[in-house]
Design a protein around this motif. Sequence first.
Motif, PDB file in Angstrom:
ATOM      1  N   LEU A   1       2.455  24.997 -12.293  1.00  0.00           N
ATOM      2  CA  LEU A   1       2.932  23.928 -13.161  1.00  0.00           C
ATOM      3  C   LEU A   1       1.755  23.218 -13.810  1.00  0.00           C
ATOM      4  CD1 LEU A   1       5.671  22.128 -11.028  1.00  0.00           C
ATOM      5  CD2 LEU A   1       6.002  23.634 -12.959  1.00  0.00           C
ATOM      6  N   GLN A   2       1.931  22.874 -15.055  1.00  0.00           N
ATOM      7  CA  GLN A   2       0.965  21.998 -15.703  1.00  0.00           C
ATOM      8  C   GLN A   2       1.495  20.589 -15.518  1.00  0.00           C
ATOM      9  OE1 GLN A   2       0.683  22.522 -19.890  1.00  0.00           O
ATOM     10  NE2 GLN A   2      -1.057  21.151 -20.104  1.00  0.00           N
ATOM     11  N   TYR A   3       0.651  19.688 -15.076  1.00  0.00           N
ATOM     12  CA  TYR A   3       1.135  18.340 -14.850  1.00  0.00           C
ATOM     13  C   TYR A   3       0.266  17.342 -15.590  1.00  0.00           C
ATOM     14  CZ  TYR A   3      -2.629  17.908 -11.404  1.00  0.00           C
ATOM     15  OH  TYR A   3      -3.836  17.885 -10.780  1.00  0.00           O
ATOM     16  N   LYS A   4       0.899  16.220 -15.912  1.00  0.00           N
ATOM     17  CA  LYS A   4       0.158  15.120 -16.500  1.00  0.00           C
ATOM     18  C   LYS A   4       0.704  13.837 -15.893  1.00  0.00           C
ATOM     19  CE  LYS A   4       2.893  14.366 -20.671  1.00  0.00           C
ATOM     20  NZ  LYS A   4       2.817  14.259 -22.119  1.00  0.00           N
ATOM     21  N   TYR A   5      -0.132  12.819 -15.939  1.00  0.00           N
ATOM     22  CA  TYR A   5       0.241  11.555 -15.320  1.00  0.00           C
ATOM     23  C   TYR A   5       1.217  10.802 -16.202  1.00  0.00           C
ATOM     24  CZ  TYR A   5      -3.631  12.543 -12.260  1.00  0.00           C
ATOM     25  OH  TYR A   5      -4.471  13.140 -11.367  1.00  0.00           O
ATOM     26  N   ASP A   6       2.239  10.277 -15.580  1.00  0.00           N
ATOM     27  CA  ASP A   6       3.223   9.471 -16.291  1.00  0.00           C
ATOM     28  C   ASP A   6       2.768   8.012 -16.218  1.00  0.00           C
ATOM     29  OD1 ASP A   6       5.395   8.423 -17.528  1.00  0.00           O
ATOM     30  OD2 ASP A   6       6.880   9.235 -16.144  1.00  0.00           O
ATOM     31  N   PHE A   7       1.856   7.657 -17.123  1.00  0.00           N
ATOM     32  CA  PHE A   7       1.282   6.316 -17.082  1.00  0.00           C
ATOM     33  C   PHE A   7       2.333   5.242 -17.299  1.00  0.00           C
ATOM     34  CE2 PHE A   7      -2.572   8.789 -17.991  1.00  0.00           C
ATOM     35  CZ  PHE A   7      -3.351   8.330 -16.936  1.00  0.00           C
ATOM     36  N   ALA A   8       3.353   5.534 -18.081  1.00  0.00           N
ATOM     37  CA  ALA A   8       4.419   4.554 -18.297  1.00  0.00           C
ATOM     38  C   ALA A   8       5.118   4.242 -16.981  1.00  0.00           C
ATOM     39  CB  ALA A   8       5.410   5.075 -19.327  1.00  0.00           C
ATOM     40  N   ALA A   9       5.404   5.261 -16.180  1.00  0.00           N
ATOM     41  CA  ALA A   9       6.062   5.035 -14.895  1.00  0.00           C
ATOM     42  C   ALA A   9       5.158   4.250 -13.952  1.00  0.00           C
ATOM     43  CB  ALA A   9       6.457   6.362 -14.252  1.00  0.00           C
ATOM     44  N   ILE A  10       3.868   4.555 -13.965  1.00  0.00           N
ATOM     45  CA  ILE A  10       2.941   3.847 -13.091  1.00  0.00           C
ATOM     46  C   ILE A  10       2.830   2.380 -13.505  1.00  0.00           C
ATOM     47  CG2 ILE A  10       0.520   3.732 -12.370  1.00  0.00           C
ATOM     48  CD1 ILE A  10       0.496   6.826 -12.701  1.00  0.00           C
ATOM     49  N   ILE A  11       2.755   2.112 -14.790  1.00  0.00           N
ATOM     50  CA  ILE A  11       2.686   0.730 -15.284  1.00  0.00           C
ATOM     51  C   ILE A  11       3.975  -0.010 -14.962  1.00  0.00           C
ATOM     52  CG2 ILE A  11       2.505  -0.691 -17.375  1.00  0.00           C
ATOM     53  CD1 ILE A  11      -0.134   0.590 -16.482  1.00  0.00           C
ATOM     54  N   ILE A  12       5.115   0.647 -15.121  1.00  0.00           N
ATOM     55  CA  ILE A  12       6.396   0.010 -14.803  1.00  0.00           C
ATOM     56  C   ILE A  12       6.466  -0.336 -13.328  1.00  0.00           C
ATOM     57  CG2 ILE A  12       8.884   0.430 -14.630  1.00  0.00           C
ATOM     58  CD1 ILE A  12       8.651   1.989 -17.271  1.00  0.00           C
ATOM     59  N   VAL A  13       6.006   0.553 -12.461  1.00  0.00           N
ATOM     60  CA  VAL A  13       5.997   0.260 -11.026  1.00  0.00           C
ATOM     61  C   VAL A  13       5.165  -0.977 -10.750  1.00  0.00           C
ATOM     62  CG1 VAL A  13       5.130   1.058  -8.800  1.00  0.00           C
ATOM     63  CG2 VAL A  13       6.471   2.583 -10.198  1.00  0.00           C
TER      64      VAL A  13
ATOM     65  N   PRO B   1       0.802  -1.227   0.000  1.00  0.00           N
ATOM     66  CA  PRO B   1       0.000   0.000   0.000  1.00  0.00           C
ATOM     67  C   PRO B   1       0.839   1.283   0.000  1.00  0.00           C
ATOM     68  CG  PRO B   1      -0.888  -1.548   1.599  1.00  0.00           C
ATOM     69  CD  PRO B   1       0.429  -2.088   1.138  1.00  0.00           C
ATOM     70  N   VAL B   2       2.103   1.182   0.350  1.00  0.00           N
ATOM     71  CA  VAL B   2       2.982   2.347   0.337  1.00  0.00           C
ATOM     72  C   VAL B   2       3.051   2.939  -1.074  1.00  0.00           C
ATOM     73  CG1 VAL B   2       5.390   3.081   0.643  1.00  0.00           C
ATOM     74  CG2 VAL B   2       4.320   1.578   2.321  1.00  0.00           C
ATOM     75  N   ILE B   3       2.989   2.085  -2.090  1.00  0.00           N
ATOM     76  CA  ILE B   3       3.032   2.559  -3.477  1.00  0.00           C
ATOM     77  C   ILE B   3       1.847   3.473  -3.755  1.00  0.00           C
ATOM     78  CG2 ILE B   3       2.959   1.832  -5.887  1.00  0.00           C
ATOM     79  CD1 ILE B   3       4.254  -0.805  -4.922  1.00  0.00           C
ATOM     80  N   LEU B   4       0.661   3.036  -3.354  1.00  0.00           N
ATOM     81  CA  LEU B   4      -0.535   3.839  -3.589  1.00  0.00           C
ATOM     82  C   LEU B   4      -0.506   5.130  -2.777  1.00  0.00           C
ATOM     83  CD1 LEU B   4      -3.189   1.002  -3.568  1.00  0.00           C
ATOM     84  CD2 LEU B   4      -2.099   2.074  -5.531  1.00  0.00           C
ATOM     85  N   ILE B   5       0.004   5.066  -1.560  1.00  0.00           N
ATOM     86  CA  ILE B   5       0.096   6.256  -0.713  1.00  0.00           C
ATOM     87  C   ILE B   5       1.054   7.277  -1.325  1.00  0.00           C
ATOM     88  CG2 ILE B   5       0.887   7.096   1.534  1.00  0.00           C
ATOM     89  CD1 ILE B   5      -0.159   4.405   2.676  1.00  0.00           C
ATOM     90  N   LEU B   6       2.205   6.818  -1.794  1.00  0.00           N
ATOM     91  CA  LEU B   6       3.163   7.729  -2.423  1.00  0.00           C
ATOM     92  C   LEU B   6       2.595   8.363  -3.688  1.00  0.00           C
ATOM     93  CD1 LEU B   6       6.511   5.773  -2.050  1.00  0.00           C
ATOM     94  CD2 LEU B   6       5.946   7.974  -1.035  1.00  0.00           C
ATOM     95  N   LEU B   7       1.950   7.554  -4.515  1.00  0.00           N
ATOM     96  CA  LEU B   7       1.385   8.088  -5.752  1.00  0.00           C
ATOM     97  C   LEU B   7       0.272   9.084  -5.451  1.00  0.00           C
ATOM     98  CD1 LEU B   7       1.516   7.994  -8.803  1.00  0.00           C
ATOM     99  CD2 LEU B   7      -0.094   6.102  -8.749  1.00  0.00           C
ATOM    100  N   GLY B   8      -0.598   8.755  -4.496  1.00  0.00           N
ATOM    101  CA  GLY B   8      -1.660   9.690  -4.114  1.00  0.00           C
ATOM    102  C   GLY B   8      -1.111  10.971  -3.523  1.00  0.00           C
ATOM    103  N   GLY B   9      -0.075  10.876  -2.705  1.00  0.00           N
ATOM    104  CA  GLY B   9       0.554  12.066  -2.135  1.00  0.00           C
ATOM    105  C   GLY B   9       1.184  12.942  -3.191  1.00  0.00           C
ATOM    106  N   GLU B  10       1.809  12.322  -4.178  1.00  0.00           N
ATOM    107  CA  GLU B  10       2.418  13.092  -5.257  1.00  0.00           C
ATOM    108  C   GLU B  10       1.351  13.817  -6.084  1.00  0.00           C
ATOM    109  OE1 GLU B  10       5.578  12.436  -8.918  1.00  0.00           O
ATOM    110  OE2 GLU B  10       4.913  10.712  -7.770  1.00  0.00           O
ATOM    111  N   VAL B  11       0.260  13.141  -6.372  1.00  0.00           N
ATOM    112  CA  VAL B  11      -0.831  13.763  -7.135  1.00  0.00           C
ATOM    113  C   VAL B  11      -1.422  14.935  -6.357  1.00  0.00           C
ATOM    114  CG1 VAL B  11      -3.171  13.379  -7.992  1.00  0.00           C
ATOM    115  CG2 VAL B  11      -1.390  11.708  -8.467  1.00  0.00           C
ATOM    116  N   LEU B  12      -1.688  14.736  -5.071  1.00  0.00           N
ATOM    117  CA  LEU B  12      -2.262  15.808  -4.254  1.00  0.00           C
ATOM    118  C   LEU B  12      -1.315  16.994  -4.123  1.00  0.00           C
ATOM    119  CD1 LEU B  12      -4.081  13.885  -1.404  1.00  0.00           C
ATOM    120  CD2 LEU B  12      -5.095  15.210  -3.247  1.00  0.00           C
ATOM    121  N   TYR B  13      -0.039  16.724  -3.944  1.00  0.00           N
ATOM    122  CA  TYR B  13       0.938  17.801  -3.802  1.00  0.00           C
ATOM    123  C   TYR B  13       0.927  18.702  -5.033  1.00  0.00           C
ATOM    124  CZ  TYR B  13       5.321  20.301  -3.507  1.00  0.00           C
ATOM    125  OH  TYR B  13       6.265  21.283  -3.497  1.00  0.00           O
ATOM    126  N   TYR B  14       0.998  18.098  -6.212  1.00  0.00           N
ATOM    127  CA  TYR B  14       1.051  18.909  -7.425  1.00  0.00           C
ATOM    128  C   TYR B  14      -0.290  19.552  -7.742  1.00  0.00           C
ATOM    129  CZ  TYR B  14       5.805  17.647  -8.200  1.00  0.00           C
ATOM    130  OH  TYR B  14       7.145  17.517  -8.053  1.00  0.00           O
TER     131      TYR B  14
END
Length: 101
Positions: free
Chosen positions: A61-73, A41-54
Amino acid sequence: MRERRVGTFTLGVVLLVFGVLFLLHMFFKGMEYYFIFELWPVILILLGGEVLYYALHQKQLQYKYDFAAIIIVMMLVVFALCMAGFDWMYQHFPDRYWFRI
């Protein structure tokens, strides 16, 4: 406007943390795979925290999701869990189950 890819920080942290944990398991047999498996669950917490922060703090900043990085993880986590499962089976089952001729 600068662009930031959300998910790359999480990918780096996950690779670092889980790599260190699997390396520690190799040298310290007291650290069980069960402990490492419970940290997914740490993976989901980190990803959610990163999304909320930005979304909340970096409005310039304009941001977009790096789906390739998420799929690789996700692929690396599944691969690591499968390899750990094979290692566990190899350690807990006698050789006669593995080398039948």
